[in-house]
Design a protein around this motif. Structure first.
Motif, short mmCIF file in Angstrom:
data_model
loop_
_atom_site.label_atom_id
_atom_site.label_comp_id
_atom_site.label_asym_id
_atom_site.label_seq_id
_atom_site.Cartn_x
_atom_site.Cartn_y
_atom_site.Cartn_z
N UNK A 46 -4.78 13.37 -10.01
CA UNK A 46 -3.37 13.13 -9.64
C UNK A 46 -3.10 11.64 -9.48
N UNK A 47 -4.03 10.92 -8.85
CA UNK A 47 -3.85 9.47 -8.70
C UNK A 47 -3.98 8.77 -10.04
N UNK A 48 -4.84 9.25 -10.92
CA UNK A 48 -4.97 8.67 -12.25
C UNK A 48 -3.65 8.78 -13.00
N UNK A 49 -3.03 9.96 -12.92
CA UNK A 49 -1.74 10.17 -13.58
C UNK A 49 -0.70 9.20 -13.03
N UNK A 50 -0.70 8.99 -11.72
CA UNK A 50 0.26 8.07 -11.11
C UNK A 50 -0.01 6.63 -11.55
N UNK A 51 -1.28 6.22 -11.53
CA UNK A 51 -1.63 4.85 -11.93
C UNK A 51 -1.17 4.53 -13.35
N UNK A 52 -1.24 5.53 -14.24
CA UNK A 52 -0.92 5.31 -15.64
C UNK A 52 0.51 5.71 -15.99
N UNK A 53 1.34 5.85 -14.97
CA UNK A 53 2.78 6.15 -15.15
C UNK A 53 3.02 7.47 -15.87
N UNK A 54 2.07 8.40 -15.77
CA UNK A 54 2.27 9.74 -16.34
C UNK A 54 3.22 10.53 -15.45
N UNK A 55 3.10 10.31 -14.14
CA UNK A 55 4.04 10.89 -13.18
C UNK A 55 4.71 9.75 -12.44
N UNK A 56 5.96 9.98 -12.02
CA UNK A 56 6.72 8.92 -11.37
C UNK A 56 6.44 8.86 -9.87
N UNK A 91 -7.68 -0.30 -5.29
CA UNK A 91 -8.77 -1.09 -4.74
C UNK A 91 -9.81 -0.07 -4.30
N UNK A 92 -10.95 -0.07 -4.98
CA UNK A 92 -11.99 0.93 -4.73
C UNK A 92 -12.70 0.68 -3.42
N UNK A 93 -13.10 1.77 -2.77
CA UNK A 93 -13.97 1.66 -1.61
C UNK A 93 -15.39 1.68 -2.16
N UNK A 94 -16.18 0.72 -1.82
CA UNK A 94 -17.55 0.65 -2.33
C UNK A 94 -17.55 0.13 -3.75
N UNK A 95 -18.49 0.65 -4.54
CA UNK A 95 -18.63 0.21 -5.93
C UNK A 95 -17.39 0.59 -6.73
N UNK A 116 4.56 9.62 -6.14
CA UNK A 116 3.21 9.62 -5.59
C UNK A 116 2.68 11.05 -5.52
N UNK A 117 1.38 11.21 -5.71
CA UNK A 117 0.81 12.56 -5.60
C UNK A 117 1.02 13.13 -4.21
N UNK A 130 0.84 -1.20 0.00
CA UNK A 130 0.00 0.00 0.00
C UNK A 130 0.88 1.24 0.00
N UNK A 131 0.52 2.19 -0.90
CA UNK A 131 1.31 3.42 -0.98
C UNK A 131 0.47 4.67 -0.73
N UNK A 132 -0.86 4.54 -0.70
CA UNK A 132 -1.65 5.73 -0.45
C UNK A 132 -3.14 5.48 -0.45
N UNK A 133 -3.86 6.54 -0.08
CA UNK A 133 -5.32 6.52 -0.02
C UNK A 133 -5.81 7.89 -0.44
N UNK A 134 -6.92 7.93 -1.18
CA UNK A 134 -7.47 9.23 -1.59
C UNK A 134 -8.64 9.63 -0.71
N UNK A 135 -9.24 10.78 -1.03
CA UNK A 135 -10.33 11.31 -0.22
C UNK A 135 -11.60 10.47 -0.29
N UNK A 136 -11.70 9.58 -1.26
CA UNK A 136 -12.86 8.70 -1.38
C UNK A 136 -12.67 7.38 -0.64
N UNK A 137 -11.48 7.16 -0.09
CA UNK A 137 -11.21 5.91 0.61
C UNK A 137 -10.65 4.83 -0.28
N UNK A 138 -10.36 5.14 -1.56
CA UNK A 138 -9.73 4.16 -2.46
C UNK A 138 -8.28 3.96 -2.02
#
Length: 123
Positions: free
Chosen positions: A60-70, A47-51, A72-73, A16-24
């Motif tokens: 910012x997390x999308x960019x990290x997931x897709x290797x757009x940024x090296x 790993x999504x929280x909920x649905x 962590x946000x 685990x490297x992080x969590x966003x404001x939605x709990x993902x």
């Protein structure tokens, strides 16, 4: 909520490297010598929280997931801009989905043309 297979895979292979404001929760694959030797990029996932809904991933997390940024946000990357709207889930297929005037589920009647339109006719 992630299914049992995803949770098991994440427990075995993820760090685990992080969590966003939605709990993902965001993960990278644990380091292995074989991966580094093959020159592969690190595997990243959420790993999504909920649905599970991809639109819940902040930019910012999308960019990290897709290797757009090296890296962590950081906190500055995660702060919403004044012009950004709060997240709204994808409403397609629900009663709250957008239906323009004339949509079959909204009566199916369109307003008459106002005369500012001239149909094209081939010569």
């Amino acid at each position: 909520m992630a299914d049992i297979g995803t949770r098991f895979f994440t427990w075995l292979n993820g760090e685990k490297v992080g969590e966003d404001q939605f709990g993902n929760l965001y993960y990278v694959a644990k380091k292995r010598a074989s991966d580094k030797a093959a020159g592969q990029r690190e595997k990243r996932w959420v790993v999504y929280k909920g649905e599970p809904e991809a639109s819940k991933v902040p930019p910012a997390w999308h960019a990290w997931l897709h290797h757009t940024i090296k890296d962590l946000p950081g906190e500055a990357d995660l702060r919403a801009q004044p012009w950004q709207k709060e997240h709204q889930p994808n409403l397609t297929g629900t009663e709250l989905a957008y239906r323009p005037p004339g949509h079959v589920l909204k009566g199916g009647k369109r307003d008459r043309a106002t005369g500012d339109y001239q149909a094209w006719r081939p010569e």
